[in-house]
Every structure is written in C-alpha cells, then in structure tokens.
Design a protein around this motif. Structure first.
Motif, PDB file in Angstrom:
ATOM      1  N   HIS A   1     -14.413  10.449   4.430  1.00  0.00           N
ATOM      2  CA  HIS A   1     -15.081   9.973   5.633  1.00  0.00           C
ATOM      3  C   HIS A   1     -15.866  11.556   6.262  1.00  0.00           C
ATOM      4  O   HIS A   1     -15.218  12.500   6.170  1.00  0.00           O
ATOM      5  CB  HIS A   1     -14.160   9.754   6.812  1.00  0.00           C
TER       6      HIS A   1
ATOM      7  N   HIS B   1     -12.881   4.461  12.611  1.00  0.00           N
ATOM      8  CA  HIS B   1     -13.652   5.108  11.361  1.00  0.00           C
ATOM      9  C   HIS B   1     -15.172   4.588  11.599  1.00  0.00           C
ATOM     10  O   HIS B   1     -15.909   5.513  11.104  1.00  0.00           O
ATOM     11  CB  HIS B   1     -12.963   4.548  10.049  1.00  0.00           C
ATOM     12  N   ILE B   2     -15.534   3.464  12.024  1.00  0.00           N
ATOM     13  CA  ILE B   2     -16.734   3.051  11.968  1.00  0.00           C
ATOM     14  C   ILE B   2     -17.638   3.527  13.226  1.00  0.00           C
ATOM     15  O   ILE B   2     -18.570   4.072  13.178  1.00  0.00           O
ATOM     16  CB  ILE B   2     -17.013   1.355  11.787  1.00  0.00           C
TER      17      ILE B   2
ATOM     18  N   PHE C   1     -10.318   7.253  -5.952  1.00  0.00           N
ATOM     19  CA  PHE C   1     -11.717   7.025  -6.298  1.00  0.00           C
ATOM     20  C   PHE C   1     -12.655   7.618  -7.091  1.00  0.00           C
ATOM     21  O   PHE C   1     -12.100   8.965  -7.329  1.00  0.00           O
ATOM     22  CB  PHE C   1     -12.742   6.577  -4.905  1.00  0.00           C
TER      23      PHE C   1
ATOM     24  N   LYS D   1     -13.179   1.864   2.321  1.00  0.00           N
ATOM     25  CA  LYS D   1     -12.488   1.090   1.088  1.00  0.00           C
ATOM     26  C   LYS D   1     -10.936   1.858   1.327  1.00  0.00           C
ATOM     27  O   LYS D   1      -9.842   1.280   1.179  1.00  0.00           O
ATOM     28  CB  LYS D   1     -12.887   1.192  -0.193  1.00  0.00           C
ATOM     29  N   ALA D   2     -11.140   3.088   1.099  1.00  0.00           N
ATOM     30  CA  ALA D   2      -9.947   3.977   1.063  1.00  0.00           C
ATOM     31  C   ALA D   2      -9.023   3.685   2.261  1.00  0.00           C
ATOM     32  O   ALA D   2      -7.670   3.750   2.056  1.00  0.00           O
ATOM     33  CB  ALA D   2     -10.120   5.608   1.114  1.00  0.00           C
ATOM     34  N   VAL D   3      -9.557   3.729   3.310  1.00  0.00           N
ATOM     35  CA  VAL D   3      -8.767   3.497   4.633  1.00  0.00           C
ATOM     36  C   VAL D   3      -8.161   1.883   4.593  1.00  0.00           C
ATOM     37  O   VAL D   3      -7.069   1.751   4.805  1.00  0.00           O
ATOM     38  CB  VAL D   3      -9.576   3.529   5.983  1.00  0.00           C
ATOM     39  N   GLN D   4      -8.964   0.965   3.999  1.00  0.00           N
ATOM     40  CA  GLN D   4      -8.371  -0.108   3.937  1.00  0.00           C
ATOM     41  C   GLN D   4      -7.310  -0.192   2.742  1.00  0.00           C
ATOM     42  O   GLN D   4      -6.145  -0.783   3.187  1.00  0.00           O
ATOM     43  CB  GLN D   4      -9.388  -1.417   3.336  1.00  0.00           C
ATOM     44  N   LEU D   5      -7.272   0.630   1.923  1.00  0.00           N
ATOM     45  CA  LEU D   5      -6.389   0.830   0.873  1.00  0.00           C
ATOM     46  C   LEU D   5      -4.998   1.374   1.423  1.00  0.00           C
ATOM     47  O   LEU D   5      -4.033   1.491   0.708  1.00  0.00           O
ATOM     48  CB  LEU D   5      -6.769   1.362  -0.297  1.00  0.00           C
ATOM     49  N   MET D   6      -5.069   2.110   2.569  1.00  0.00           N
ATOM     50  CA  MET D   6      -3.998   2.599   3.298  1.00  0.00           C
ATOM     51  C   MET D   6      -3.337   1.448   4.176  1.00  0.00           C
ATOM     52  O   MET D   6      -2.152   1.880   4.818  1.00  0.00           O
ATOM     53  CB  MET D   6      -4.189   3.760   4.006  1.00  0.00           C
ATOM     54  N   GLY D   7      -3.789   0.216   4.004  1.00  0.00           N
ATOM     55  CA  GLY D   7      -3.236  -0.639   5.070  1.00  0.00           C
ATOM     56  C   GLY D   7      -3.635  -0.815   6.391  1.00  0.00           C
ATOM     57  O   GLY D   7      -2.956  -1.397   7.035  1.00  0.00           O
ATOM     58  N   ALA D   8      -4.734  -0.103   6.724  1.00  0.00           N
ATOM     59  CA  ALA D   8      -5.144  -0.240   7.953  1.00  0.00           C
ATOM     60  C   ALA D   8      -5.634  -1.567   8.534  1.00  0.00           C
ATOM     61  O   ALA D   8      -6.443  -2.166   7.573  1.00  0.00           O
ATOM     62  CB  ALA D   8      -6.347   1.023   8.365  1.00  0.00           C
TER      63      ALA D   8
ATOM     64  N   SER E   1     -18.762   1.493   2.013  1.00  0.00           N
ATOM     65  CA  SER E   1     -18.572   2.808   1.342  1.00  0.00           C
ATOM     66  C   SER E   1     -17.329   2.961   0.774  1.00  0.00           C
ATOM     67  O   SER E   1     -16.153   2.190   1.344  1.00  0.00           O
ATOM     68  CB  SER E   1     -18.899   3.784   2.218  1.00  0.00           C
ATOM     69  N   ASP E   2     -16.847   4.013  -0.018  1.00  0.00           N
ATOM     70  CA  ASP E   2     -15.749   4.333  -0.509  1.00  0.00           C
ATOM     71  C   ASP E   2     -14.651   4.846   0.486  1.00  0.00           C
ATOM     72  O   ASP E   2     -13.441   4.299   0.346  1.00  0.00           O
ATOM     73  CB  ASP E   2     -15.952   5.304  -1.611  1.00  0.00           C
ATOM     74  N   TYR E   3     -15.391   5.671   1.354  1.00  0.00           N
ATOM     75  CA  TYR E   3     -14.269   6.035   2.444  1.00  0.00           C
ATOM     76  C   TYR E   3     -13.795   5.004   3.298  1.00  0.00           C
ATOM     77  O   TYR E   3     -12.503   5.113   3.884  1.00  0.00           O
ATOM     78  CB  TYR E   3     -14.753   7.196   3.264  1.00  0.00           C
TER      79      TYR E   3
ATOM     80  N   TYR F   1       0.808  -1.133   0.252  1.00  0.00           N
ATOM     81  CA  TYR F   1       0.033   0.001   0.224  1.00  0.00           C
ATOM     82  C   TYR F   1       0.930   1.432  -0.046  1.00  0.00           C
ATOM     83  O   TYR F   1       0.527   2.287  -0.289  1.00  0.00           O
ATOM     84  CB  TYR F   1      -0.955   0.017   1.215  1.00  0.00           C
TER      85      TYR F   1
ATOM     86  N   ILE G   1      -0.989   4.837  10.369  1.00  0.00           N
ATOM     87  CA  ILE G   1      -0.939   3.697  10.174  1.00  0.00           C
ATOM     88  C   ILE G   1       0.537   3.297   9.675  1.00  0.00           C
ATOM     89  O   ILE G   1       1.031   2.046  10.129  1.00  0.00           O
ATOM     90  CB  ILE G   1      -1.748   3.312   8.816  1.00  0.00           C
TER      91      ILE G   1
ATOM     92  N   GLY H   1     -17.962  10.556  -2.217  1.00  0.00           N
ATOM     93  CA  GLY H   1     -18.248   9.019  -1.209  1.00  0.00           C
ATOM     94  C   GLY H   1     -16.932   8.557  -0.692  1.00  0.00           C
ATOM     95  O   GLY H   1     -16.835   7.654   0.143  1.00  0.00           O
ATOM     96  N   SER H   2     -15.758   9.079  -1.134  1.00  0.00           N
ATOM     97  CA  SER H   2     -14.571   8.461  -1.032  1.00  0.00           C
ATOM     98  C   SER H   2     -13.956   9.128   0.452  1.00  0.00           C
ATOM     99  O   SER H   2     -12.848   8.820   0.912  1.00  0.00           O
ATOM    100  CB  SER H   2     -13.681   8.579  -1.837  1.00  0.00           C
TER     101      SER H   2
END
Lengths: 253, 305
Positions: free
Chosen positions: A92, B214-215, A84, B198-205, B194-196, A77, A107, A89-90
């Motif tokens: 938060h 986040h949730i 996106f 997904k975006a955090v997942q994509l940072m390796g969280a 949601s994309d936001y 990563y 992270i 939507g991308s």
C-alpha cells in the motif's frame, strides 16, 4: 500421508475464456512444487484460484485433506499466504511497513504485535531502521522482503509464490531466493512456486509441472529436468529456450 | 537552547525511530516543514487563521454594532475615517458586519464540509468497491441528485424544513455530496484491483475494513482539494438562499446575504456589495491555497521528488 495441497480437475473460466482446463496435482508437506510455462499458460491462475481470487468453474482444492468451499474463511488465510509478483504494486503506497505488518495481526486478533513485527522483520533480514518507512522509500528487493514478512507474520504452512523474483535484478533475485530457501528450511513450509525461469525452479523445487495454455503438459522431478529426461516436445523447447540465446545458430546463413 | 533544538530535531528526523509515537511525530514534523516551505500554502493558512481569530474576537474587534444603524445620518456612506468600509442602506457599519459575518461564514462552510464530504466519501468508496447492484443503486441515486439544479433542490429542502441558516446548511450539504461520491468512486475503481488490496483480501480482511482502512486513505487527499475548491461555491449558495429569504434571516450579517442586499446599489454605492464580495474572495482563496498545500504535505511520496 495426505497431501498438503491437493488439486483435482480445476477449471477456471474468466468471462467465457477458459484459463484453466482441468488441472490436477498434489503437493506433499514440506515440499516445494514448481509451476512452469510461458506467459498465459495459467500458472498464476492456479495460485489465484487457490487463494480465492479467481472464479472456479469446477474442480476441487483440498488443503491438508480438507476440501475448500466456495468462500475462504479466516482460518484458511492463516494457513495459506501469497507473495505477489510485483513488489512495487503489492504494498500500500500510503502505509508504513509497521502498519502493513500490523494489519494482518489486527485482522486475526493476534497479540504481542510488537514482538511479532520485530521478529518478522528480523527474519527477512530487515532491521528496525525499515520499520517506519513507506514502501516508496525501499528498493525492490527490500519491498519484496517486506511482502514476504507480511505473508509470514500469520505463520502459514503453505506459501504461494507468484514469480517472487521476476521483477528484481539478478543479484537481488539470488538474495531473495536464498532467503525463501532458508525460511522454508526453518519453518518447514510448503511452497507452491510459479516461474517461467527453469533455472529458478531447478534451484528451488523438488518437483514441477509444465503447463501450456491452461493444461498440464507433464509432471517432472527436478533431477529429470536437470538430466533433460523430458518426454514432451513443449518441455524440450522450453529447456532449449532457457539455455539461452545462441549466437552461433543465429549467425549461420 | 539552540543545542536543545538541534537534538530535538535529530530525534524527530531519526532514521530509526524507536517507537510508533516517535515515527508519527517525525512524520508530522516533516509534513509541517514541507508545508511551510510552500509560501502560498502558508499564506492560505495565515488567511484561515486570521478568519478564525476575527470570528473568535468579533465583539472586541468590531467598532460598531453589526445590527443597529443610524438611519438619519449614516446611510450609504462611502468608506472613510469613521466607517472604514462605509455603511449600508440601513446605516450599519459594513466592517462590523463583515467581522461578525465571519462567524456565520465559518459556521456554514465547516458544517457543510463535515456533513457532505464524509457522505460522499462513504457512498463513493462503497459503490466503487462493492460493484454490481450496490454500485448501480448508489450511483443512480447520485445521478438523481446531480441532475437537479443545486439551488432548486436546496430550495425544496428549505421549503420543507423551514427557513433559517441551520436548514440552509443542511440543504446545501444534502445537495453537494454527489460530486464527492463520484470522485471517490472513480479513485476506488482504479485501486480496487491492485495487488495491495488483493494482499489485504488475502489476509482475510472484511470488505468493510478494506474500504474504511485501505481505500478511503487513498481517496481522502483528492477529496480535500475538491472540498476546499468548493468552499467559495458553498458560501455563495448560502448567499443565494439568503437572498431568496430562505437562508440567513435579516438582520444576521451573513456575507452572502450582505451581497444580495447590496445588489440594489451596486452601480452607485459599490462598497455595499463589494466589501463582502472581497471578503468572500479572500477567504475562498485562502481555502484553495491551504487545500493545495495540504495535498502536497499529506502525500508522503511528494517529499522526495
């Protein structure tokens, strides 16, 4: 020279529906590669599969010659980031820009957060005035700039762009595209860009792949596309469609 | 002085805060202004502050002892000049008992809220985010707790742990988390794809980080509303346990237990049950109004509407 990104026979199956039916292509370092096709042709699925967000049934993905396993690790990563399609939507909804940009740094345990955040915002043309705003206090273009800043803050070498401008209006589109061009030149990034708009791909990319229903139709250079030297009828139709709506043909009885 | 106030306000509302602290203080200030602009929410806050003050200063405010009464002369007196809210069947001053009882009410409500809400939040968000087996196991567990009548389950816990207000609190907390878990899970399911996220997942969280940072942030506001709405129910469940002899033990002046003991005279001496009932009503109303106002104040998006 090894390809920056190499994809071999990639298949993705969602609940019995095969979204990608064995796609292969290579992207060279520093290149901008476009994926074109109609909705549902599997362009976005390719990006998601690379990012680890889609279930890969078979095939391999290699980044800089190294084959990726089933799980993506943190190092991956830092290499590969994604922007996106929908900037609404991308981001938060309850986090400020500052917090959004801080998160990737936290992270990956990167230091000098203050300086990096400032630099990332400057790079995408947002001043310090935007730093403590929430995403609902920003326009679509500004949001997409924040999303780009967030992707860039980890200093990736490959950026996956999923129709980064399709949700923006025309003038803002040009701004964001120019910004992406500029950043690629400065940082020597490799882009893999999805779009259904041939004009954007012609502007941004050197090579492209045309896709239809989960399969590659043909690989082209942008110069070939510009000269309309295409071999497949699907691509020709796509070109015709992108030339725009022709009133005269419509009015003819 | 007013000039100083003006510059301070400018500093707080600055469009370009120079530091994280300034931005945070500015947000708190904006939230506070939004909160006070809502009259009803402010009334709720005043009620809760009044409750806190009364509970803190009980020995100074109460005119009589809450536990010692005069059985000869002052049994079941109606509200009057000496006993403002009358006296109960043991000749104790009801106002004094209410004032001391506010301590127990706060104790029960606060303890239940800080035990049950985090459990529900954690179970719900983890189940919603993880999905699959984790979800199935956690949700069936929640269903089991939901399927039991609340009071009966609390009774079983108290029977096992022994009577007393601490155990009653624990029993109520254990029985009141499932609705929170359900709410948190429902919210998580709408957010997780949601994309936001997904975006955090994509940072390796890691999944833990995504759930915690986040949730949960998005689930908390609806949970606050639900908890404040449940406050009245919590007080009454504590009362029910007290009535069965398993909650607050006499002569503890707990409001619910006071209603339970006043039930016997409700037709002829209405004030014995009526006074604590009214107190519960006012405090529940206070919590509800406060919760409603908090939701509006805590949501950064509601400001610009």
């Amino acid at each position: 020279m090894t390809a920056m990104l190499s994809i071999e026979g990639l298949k993705v199956i969602y609940h019995g529906f095969s979204a990608l039916k064995g796609v292969s292509f290579d992207v060279e370092p520093g290149e901008s590669f476009g994926l074109v096709g109609e909705s549902g042709s599997g362009k976005t699925t390719i990006l998601r599969a690379i990012a680890g967000l889609a279930p890969i049934a078979s095939g391999t993905i290699a980044v800089n010659g190294k084959r990726l396993g089933a799980r993506r690790d943190k190092a991956f990563y830092r290499r590969v980031q994604m922007v996106f399609q929908d900037p609404y939507g991308s981001l938060h909804p309850r986090q400020t820009v500052d917090r959004l940009l801080q998160e990737p740094l936290a992270i990956h345990g990167l230091g000098q957060g203050e300086q990096r955040i400032q630099q990332a915002l400057d790079e995408v043309g947002l001043g310090s005035g935007f730093r403590f705003r929430y995403s609902h206090q920003l326009s679509g273009g500004q949001r997409q700039r924040v999303a780009i800043a967030r992707a860039l803050i980890l200093e990736p070498t490959i950026l996956l762009l999923d129709e980064p401008t399709s949700a923006l209006d025309a003038s803002v589109q040009a701004e964001v595209l120019n910004l992406l061009e500029e950043i690629r030149g400065r940082r020597k990034l490799t882009y893999l860009m999805v779009s259904h708009d041939l004009a954007i791909i012609t502007h941004m990319c050197e090579r492209l792949m045309v896709m239809q229903s989960g399969e590659a139709v043909e690989n082209l250079d942008v110069s070939q596309l510009a000269a309309h030297q295409v071999t497949r009828s699907y691509t020709r139709n796509l070109l015709k469609a992108s030339a725009g709506f022709d009133r005269r043909t419509r009015l003819r009885p | 002085m007013s000039e100083l106030g003006q510059t301070r306000r400018d500093w707080l509302l600055s469009e370009r805060p120079a530091s994280r602290t300034q931005a945070r203080l500015g947000r708190v200030y904006v939230a506070w202004r939004r909160f006070t602009a809502n009259r009803l929410a402010f009334l709720g806050l005043l009620i809760i502050i009044a409750l806190l003050v009364v509970a803190a200063l009980a020995p100074m405010l109460a005119p009589f002892s809450p536990v010692v009464g005069d059985l000869k002369t002052s049994r079941l007196l109606p509200p009057g000049a000496e006993h403002w809210l009358g006296t109960d069947d043991l000749g104790r001053d009801i106002l004094s008992r209410l004032i001391y009882g506010s301590r127990w009410t706060l104790y029960v409500v606060v303890l239940v809220a800080i035990i049950a809400a985090p459990i529900g939040l954690l179970v719900g968000t983890v189940a919603g985010y993880a999905g699959g087996w984790t979800d199935a196991v956690l949700m069936r567990l929640t269903d089991i707790f939901l399927a039991f009548p609340k009071l009966i389950l609390a009774l079983a816990f108290v029977a096992a742990l022994g009577p007393g207000i601490e155990n009653a609190v624990l029993a109520i907390a254990i029985t009141s988390w499932p609705p929170y878990a359900r709410i948190a899970r429902a919210e998580t399911l709408t957010i997780r794809n949601s994309d936001y996220i997904k975006a955090v997942q994509l940072m390796g969280a890691s999944p833990i980080r995504i759930v915690l940072r986040h949730i949960m942030q998005l689930c908390i506001s609806s949970l606050i509303i639900r908890v404040t709405l449940d406050m009245a129910g919590i007080i009454l469940t504590a009362a029910g346990l007290g009535f069965l002899g398993l909650g607050a033990q006499p002569p503890l002046p707990e409001w619910g237990a006071m209603i339970a003991s006043g039930r016997r005279f409700i037709l002829d001496q209405w004030w014995v049950a009526g006074a604590p009932g009214g107190a519960i009503l006012i405090v529940s109303l206070g919590f509800n109004l406060l919760g409603d106002g908090l939701r509006d104040a805590l949501d950064p998006r509601s400001g610009e509407k």
